[in-house]
Design an enzyme around this catalytic site. Structure first.
Site, PDB file in Angstrom:
ATOM      1  N   ASP A 114      13.277  83.284  -9.904  1.00  0.00           N
ATOM      2  CA  ASP A 114      14.579  83.900  -9.721  1.00  0.00           C
ATOM      3  C   ASP A 114      14.456  85.426  -9.945  1.00  0.00           C
ATOM      4  OD1 ASP A 114      17.661  82.887  -9.552  1.00  0.00           O
ATOM      5  OD2 ASP A 114      17.543  84.505 -11.028  1.00  0.00           O
ATOM      6  N   ASP A 246      16.407  73.994  -2.766  1.00  0.00           N
ATOM      7  CA  ASP A 246      17.184  75.123  -3.272  1.00  0.00           C
ATOM      8  C   ASP A 246      18.189  75.538  -2.194  1.00  0.00           C
ATOM      9  OD1 ASP A 246      18.132  77.587  -4.253  1.00  0.00           O
ATOM     10  OD2 ASP A 246      16.198  78.065  -5.159  1.00  0.00           O
ATOM     11  N   HIS A 273      16.637  74.637  -7.179  1.00  0.00           N
ATOM     12  CA  HIS A 273      16.339  75.995  -7.653  1.00  0.00           C
ATOM     13  C   HIS A 273      15.664  75.960  -9.013  1.00  0.00           C
ATOM     14  CE1 HIS A 273      16.689  80.302  -8.050  1.00  0.00           C
ATOM     15  NE2 HIS A 273      17.301  80.155  -9.208  1.00  0.00           N
TER      16      HIS A 273
END
Length: 294
Positions: A114, A246, A273
């Site tokens: 991320d 995701d 994710h």
């Protein structure tokens, strides 16, 4: 900081808490495994903290790797300053540089998830002598003008974003929805809620969303653009580990990474994710195999 944050969450995060002083901040990190081994430095994203890496830390340190995971400012056990303007990409990169420099780390494998991607790669560009390789996991390092879904754009609206993220802790509460399993494990959620017990402790979760550059006028757009433009010239092996379910960082992102890093391979996982919650053992194995191959 809640009392629960000082615990080990039912034995799932029993690593010694360590701290670095970075200007007026205390940056929390864990450091497990032999000190003479090449370090694997793990960078989390939004709204997680080093707890997310608990299984890779445990398994990879047992395999003889030194595993370091730190909490960004505003997350986990690190300081949470009350000024929203401080929560920008450049500050997070400076804090990551402080971790590399103060611990005097070399031959580092950066593991980035991320927001850990632009933060880690921004640091790698500044300290190429310290970083030896990168693992990219459901992350990015470029502007996202067409990729931010509507539910995330709501957090960028003044007023509504404060209600959702600060009053209701909605970013943290959305974690199970970002997993393929949609599993809401009680201990896991206690660990993710613990750093954000009240309004002001949640600033980092909202700021990360608002700091995603969507146009050239956004605060962090120049730095994100610099990182993106610099990546083709960076001489680092990169391995991709991707949760294929995701909804934000869709599989098309893999193509972008492989364009920037020709020849990079990808481990595709049946995960969302938060692939470290869905498939922690497989993630750890992919990291270990990549590091041990080089």
């Amino acid at each position: 900081m809640s009392d629960l944050l000082g615990g080990d969450f039912g034995g799932t995060f029993s690593f010694e808490a360590r701290y670095l002083d970075v200007d007026d901040l205390r940056i929390h990190y864990v450091d497990e495994g032999p000190r003479d081994a090449s370090p694997i430095v793990m960078l989390h994203g939004n709204p997680t903290w080093s707890y997310m890496y608990r299984e890779p830390i445990r398994s990879l340190s047992e395999r003889g790797h030194r595993c370091i995971a730190f909490d960004h400012m505003g997350f986990g056990r690190s300081s949470k300053p009350p000024e929203p303007r401080r929560y920008i990409l450049s500050t997070h990169v400076e804090n990551a540089l402080a971790v590399l420099d103060q611990l005097d780390l070399t031959d580092v494998t950066l593991v980035c998830h991320d927001w850990g991607g632009p933060i880690g790669l921004g640091a790698a560009l500044e300290r190429p002598e310290r970083v030896g390789r990168v693992v990219a996991m459901n992350t990015w390092a470029w502007e996202l003008p067409s990729f931010l879904p509507g539910f995330l754009r709501q957090f960028r609206s003044e007023g509504l974003g404060e209600i959702l993220a600060l009053a209701n802790n909605a970013v943290v509460e959305s974690i199970p929805g970002g997993m393929a399993s949609r599993s809401s494990d009680g201990t896991m959620m206690d660990a993710y809620r613990a750093p954000h017990p009240d309004y002001w402790s949640r600033l980092g979760t909202l700021a990360f969303i608002r700091d995603v550059p969507l146009t050239e006028n956004d605060v962090s757009a120049p730095l994100m653009g610099h990182i993106h433009e610099s990546l083709p010239g960076i001489d680092l092996p990169l391995h991709i580990v991707w949760g294929m379910r995701d909804r934000v960082f869709v599989p098309a992102f893999i193509d972008q990474w492989q364009t920037l890093f020709p020849g990079s391979e990808c481990t595709e996982l049946e995960a969302g994710h938060y692939l470290l919650e869905d498939r922690p053992d497989e993630v750890a194995e992919a990291i270990g195999a990549f590091v041990e191959k080089l």
